[in-house]
Design an enzyme around this catalytic site. Sequence first.
Site: not given
Ligand code: NAD
Length: 512
Positions: A193, A268, A302, A403
């Site tokens: 997803k 991650e 990230c 962050e």
């Molecule tokens: P987010 O956590 O808001 O959302 C990520 C995903 O989770 C989306 O697809 C969202 O629809 C889904 N989601 C939200 N609540 C959920 C739930 N309760 N159950 C299942 N799915 C759910 O993150 P974002 O704002 O989209 O991305 C930014 C973040 O991602 C930053 O913190 C960044 O550091 C991190 N990131 C980490 C890496 C890594 O490899 N460590 C890589 C890229 C981004």
Amino acid sequence: MTVANETLMDRDYKAAMQPFFGDAEIGSWVNGAMMAGRGEAFDLIDPATGKAFLELKDAGAEVVDAAMQAAEKGQRVWWALPAAERGRILWRIGQQVRDHLEQLAVLETVSAGKPIRDTRVEVLKVAEMFEYYAGWADKLHGDVIPVPTSHLNYTRPEPYGVITQITPWNAPIFTAGWQLAPALCAGNAAVLKPSEMTPLTSLALGGLSKKAGLPDGVITILTGLGMTTGVAATTHDVTRKVVFVGSPKTGAAIAAQAAANIVPCVLELGGKSANIVFEDADLRRAVLGAQAAIFSGAGQSCVAGSRLLVQRSVLDRFVDMLVDGANQIPVGDPLDPATQIGPINNLAQYQTIEGLIKAGCQEGAEVLAGGARPEGGICADGYFLRPTVLGNVRNDMGIAREEIFGPVVSVIPFDDEADAIAIANDSKFGLAGAVWTNRVDRAHRVAANVRAGTFWINSYKTINVMSPFGGFGHSGYGRSSGKEGLMEYMQPKSVWTETAENPPAAFGYAPE
Ligand code: NAD
């Protein structure tokens, strides 16, 4: 401040989607075909214009359930294939990605706002991910263990079954390929997803995998919202493992959802990485490295080097160079190949960044560069922000602890090596870091002592599918990429075979 171009280039969304979706209604990719969503409608917004260009429907629990049943069946077909055949199909998916490189890059750029110079590289990396794991597919085997009994004991690495993968919006197709390729290599089916804000290139990957000969159901792409479709997928009883890439807050919620379902997780998450510049470094190279670390991808990375630790003796000189560089980076239309910084992906994130800069200034930080929207019509409507340098930052200020996920760097001075390491480690995160120095002893000491999953010496941001990646502390657990990432997608089975002609009965009664 440099603007890459005077006007926004033509944005033909229909033409960008056409090669992958034709005229079909875009829903979720389920069982080798599009399935319409059943839930509420939501818009996709072009970050460069701030305008909606497509309405989609949330998949919802009913579609998730159909997808899980198809994935369970697809996985059995996939795992029954010879390993070498699975490898050949993975290789062909990589080839499909290569054949559609420019079209995928354009689709990513218009829908996610990433500069075309970045998306071309990221799409190529997706092809490399499938090619790399294609090579692993027929080289996965267990051990024969010299147990002390008369048994032949061996292990079989086996897939979990159906893996649910949840990904964010900052590098959509890169993250999809990053997790799909190893999951499939290990013999799993994957239900992915993507973020509801950027699902299109992941959906395109679903279609390309069918063209490559992947059996139906092995890749599912769910278009939908986190709290409905995401929750339904992570808690579904067909899900055997959850791999999550995203924010720490959502990661904690997902780990709890997975725990209730008794399935393991890989998380991650985010970071607040320290990029450490010593007085003995090549400062010209270090200043370029510092810009790439925080400003590429508009800081929506990230591993962004958002805390720039500079030795006090070179602080003023280094900051002058950094500010000068930041003011000249071309910001603008992500479709323009000259653009290095495009828009922030979405309005909520844009406002979060603005709020964090404001709060930092209230705590005493000083805006040395950027801090506002670029002047000029081109950047008037989208979510553009100039590359921002904040001075007067202490590591205990909010701006140095949370962050930001935007093009904002906090410059923090340090006195000596011990001081630099202490500041770097004074963070709940532990995703990445770097050191710039010409002393080889210092470089390796600092690399050994900073708590982070990835560390660079005189470099920043290089990653590759061959090398493990993941976080320490609140940056998450488990690993992606490389052999370690592949192992996350397999579990060992131990098989015991009696080899003695007349094994001694250890228990029970055998009637004559
Ligand atoms: P987010 O956590 O808001 O959302 C990520 C995903 O989770 C989306 O697809 C969202 O629809 C889904 N989601 C939200 N609540 C959920 C739930 N309760 N159950 C299942 N799915 C759910 O993150 P974002 O704002 O989209 O991305 C930014 C973040 O991602 C930053 O913190 C960044 O550091 C991190 N990131 C980490 C890496 C890594 O490899 N460590 C890589 C890229 C981004």
